[in-house]
Design a protein around this motif. Structure first.
Motif, short mmCIF file in Angstrom:
data_model
loop_
_atom_site.label_atom_id
_atom_site.label_comp_id
_atom_site.label_asym_id
_atom_site.label_seq_id
_atom_site.Cartn_x
_atom_site.Cartn_y
_atom_site.Cartn_z
N MET A 1 56.80 8.96 6.54
CA MET A 1 55.92 8.92 7.69
C MET A 1 55.00 7.71 7.58
O MET A 1 54.42 7.45 6.54
CB MET A 1 55.08 10.19 7.73
CG MET A 1 55.26 10.95 9.00
SD MET A 1 54.56 12.58 8.86
CE MET A 1 53.20 12.41 9.92
N THR A 2 54.86 6.99 8.65
CA THR A 2 54.00 5.81 8.68
C THR A 2 52.68 6.17 9.33
O THR A 2 52.64 6.81 10.36
CB THR A 2 54.67 4.69 9.49
OG1 THR A 2 56.00 4.52 9.03
CG2 THR A 2 53.92 3.41 9.33
N GLN A 3 51.59 5.73 8.68
CA GLN A 3 50.27 5.96 9.26
C GLN A 3 49.86 4.73 10.04
O GLN A 3 50.09 3.60 9.61
CB GLN A 3 49.25 6.23 8.16
CG GLN A 3 49.33 7.62 7.61
CD GLN A 3 48.17 7.90 6.68
OE1 GLN A 3 47.70 7.01 5.98
NE2 GLN A 3 47.71 9.12 6.67
N LYS A 4 49.23 4.98 11.17
CA LYS A 4 48.70 3.90 11.99
C LYS A 4 47.34 3.49 11.44
O LYS A 4 46.48 4.34 11.21
CB LYS A 4 48.52 4.39 13.42
CG LYS A 4 49.24 3.62 14.44
CD LYS A 4 48.93 4.20 15.80
CE LYS A 4 49.59 3.40 16.88
NZ LYS A 4 49.33 3.94 18.19
#
Length: 88
Positions: A1-4
């Motif tokens: 999961m990529t965090q903004k």
């Protein structure tokens, strides 16, 4: 999961405005200053440079942005500057 990554305000950064060289420099600088003033952006002129072929001028300004809303308002208002191609 990529965090903004969330941008933290206030921010100080340089903005470049690419504008057609057909528009006189004095007129362009006045138009840009009017937008920054209307949007309550603290700004200072850095420099202006011509493109390799001389068709465009790159205007650099140092600006202080206090909020995301102010940033969005400023970029939207800059679209009305005569000859503007894009803002970086």
């Amino acid at each position: 999961m990529t965090q903004k990554a969330e941008i933290q305000y206030p921010q100080n950064f340089d903005i470049k405005l690419i504008i057609s060289a057909e528009i006189p420099t004095d007129e362009t600088k006045k138009s840009i200053a009017k937008v920054f003033t209307q949007c309550k952006v603290v700004f200072s002129f850095v420099n202006v440079r011509a493109s390799a072929k001389g068709n465009y001028l790159s205007y650099a300004y140092n600006i202080d942005i206090e909020s995301r809303e102010q940033m969005e308002q400023t970029y939207a208002a800059l679209k009305d500057v005569p000859g503007l191609k894009f803002a970086l």
